[in-house]
Design an enzyme around this catalytic site. Structure first.
Site, mmCIF file in Angstrom:
data_model
loop_
_atom_site.group_PDB
_atom_site.id
_atom_site.type_symbol
_atom_site.label_atom_id
_atom_site.label_comp_id
_atom_site.label_asym_id
_atom_site.label_seq_id
_atom_site.Cartn_x
_atom_site.Cartn_y
_atom_site.Cartn_z
ATOM 1 N N SER A 285 -1.378 -0.882 -4.255
ATOM 2 C CA SER A 285 -2.512 -0.136 -3.722
ATOM 3 C C SER A 285 -2.130 1.318 -3.494
ATOM 4 O O SER A 285 -1.092 1.610 -2.887
ATOM 5 C CB SER A 285 -2.957 -0.780 -2.399
ATOM 6 O OG SER A 285 -3.898 0.010 -1.716
ATOM 7 N N HIS B 119 0.842 -1.190 0.000
ATOM 8 C CA HIS B 119 0.000 0.000 0.000
ATOM 9 C C HIS B 119 0.879 1.243 0.000
ATOM 10 O O HIS B 119 1.777 1.392 0.839
ATOM 11 C CB HIS B 119 -0.910 0.019 1.227
ATOM 12 C CG HIS B 119 -1.825 1.217 1.275
ATOM 13 N ND1 HIS B 119 -2.930 1.329 0.473
ATOM 14 C CD2 HIS B 119 -1.766 2.364 1.997
ATOM 15 C CE1 HIS B 119 -3.527 2.487 0.704
ATOM 16 N NE2 HIS B 119 -2.832 3.141 1.624
ATOM 17 N N SER B 120 0.621 2.157 -0.944
ATOM 18 C CA SER B 120 1.340 3.425 -1.054
ATOM 19 C C SER B 120 2.837 3.149 -1.213
ATOM 20 O O SER B 120 3.244 2.504 -2.176
ATOM 21 C CB SER B 120 1.012 4.306 0.152
ATOM 22 O OG SER B 120 1.334 5.650 -0.093
ATOM 23 N N MET B 121 3.699 3.602 -0.283
ATOM 24 C CA MET B 121 5.122 3.296 -0.410
ATOM 25 C C MET B 121 5.350 1.792 -0.520
ATOM 26 O O MET B 121 6.244 1.339 -1.243
ATOM 27 C CB MET B 121 5.898 3.833 0.783
ATOM 28 C CG MET B 121 7.405 3.561 0.681
ATOM 29 S SD MET B 121 8.320 3.714 2.230
ATOM 30 C CE MET B 121 7.913 2.173 3.038
ATOM 31 N N ALA C 148 3.773 -0.349 -2.115
ATOM 32 C CA ALA C 148 3.621 -0.835 -3.480
ATOM 33 C C ALA C 148 4.931 -0.708 -4.246
ATOM 34 O O ALA C 148 5.337 -1.614 -4.987
ATOM 35 C CB ALA C 148 2.514 -0.051 -4.191
#
Length: 266
Positions: free
Chosen positions: A116, A88-90, A92
């Protein structure tokens, strides 16, 4: 190496593993409860990066390539089952870098990469870099993303710890320059919040350029941290992607061909 991971209850019947990588400033606790939401066949393995929660005494890592290499070292003994990476975010971007690192070492590729709330590494930045901002402006930027819960903001000690880790994470994220020929040897599923202004649909779609095994897109109601409000739906989607990847690998082994499919679901 056990400090890198937090597992749910033992699952001797598991036939696949889902490694979960958290957002900048976060920790493995972001995935608390996911094991109870996943099918019994999938072992949920939450990654704990240095510098936070149970690894608070360690220094956070500010170099994405170095972090991916260290995570790949830790993952290698756990590649005894087919697996997928969720970030998720970083997380990913780190999942992508780690998948490339594992591939370069000739180790098993993930059945799927689930990204994500993140743009692909080659997609132009959508906002100025944050990691060198003064503390007050950096905290404001984190709050705007929804990454500073009220409980943290009310505690000067917790704020200091969170800012230290988040700044290091954003440094790793914003200074990473992957090779231009970067590819992911797997299908990619991109997930995002329909109201995430920082990561619009076009940024999620940019992951299709890196996928060697097909691409799908799924949007959920909510903003950058949409998954906090609907973890069951997100876990179901991630596990479905893992099962799809395993099925595709089985078909490739049976037919000797790699199906590549471009899909996008609203």
């Amino acid at each position: 190496m056990t400090s890198w991971f937090r597992h749910g209850p033992a699952r001797p019947e598991a036939t696949a593993r889902l490694f979960c990588l958290h957002h900048a400033g976060g920790g493995a606790s972001s995935f608390a409860g996911w094991a109870a939401l996943a099918p019994a066949e999938i072992d949920i393995c939450a990654v704990q990066l240095p510098g936070r929660e149970s690894r608070m005494a360690e220094a956070p890592v500010t170099d994405m390539g170095a972090l991916a290499a260290r995570l790949a070292d830790a993952m290698e003994p756990r590649l005894d089952l087919p697996y997928a990476l969720f970030g998720h975010s970083m997380g990913a971007r780190l999942a992508c870098a780690t998948a490339a690192t594992l591939a370069a070492r000739g180790l098993p590729a993930p059945a799927a990469l689930i990204v994500s709330a993140s743009r692909a590494p080659h997609h132009p930045p959508l906002a100025p870099d944050l990691h060198e901002l003064p503390d007050e402006r950096f905290a404001e930027a984190l709050a705007a993303l929804g990454g500073l819960p009220d409980a943290i903001r009310r505690s000067s000690e917790m704020m200091a710890m969170t800012m230290r880790v988040a700044r290091a994470d954003f440094a790793a994220l914003e200074t990473w320059h992957p090779p231009g020929d970067l590819r992911v040897p797997a299908a990619i599923l991109a997930l995002g919040g329909a109201d995430d202004r920082g990561v619009p649909r076009s940024a999620l779609e940019s992951w299709a350029d890196l996928a060697d095994g097909g691409f799908r897109l799924r949007l959920f109601p909510g903003g950058h941290f949409y998954l906090k409000d609907q973890p069951g739906a997100v876990v179901a989607e991630a596990c479905s992607a893992l099962f799809r990847g395993l099925d595709a690998a089985h078909r490739r082994g049976r037919d000797g061909a790699r199906p590549v499919r471009q899909e996008a679901h609203p």
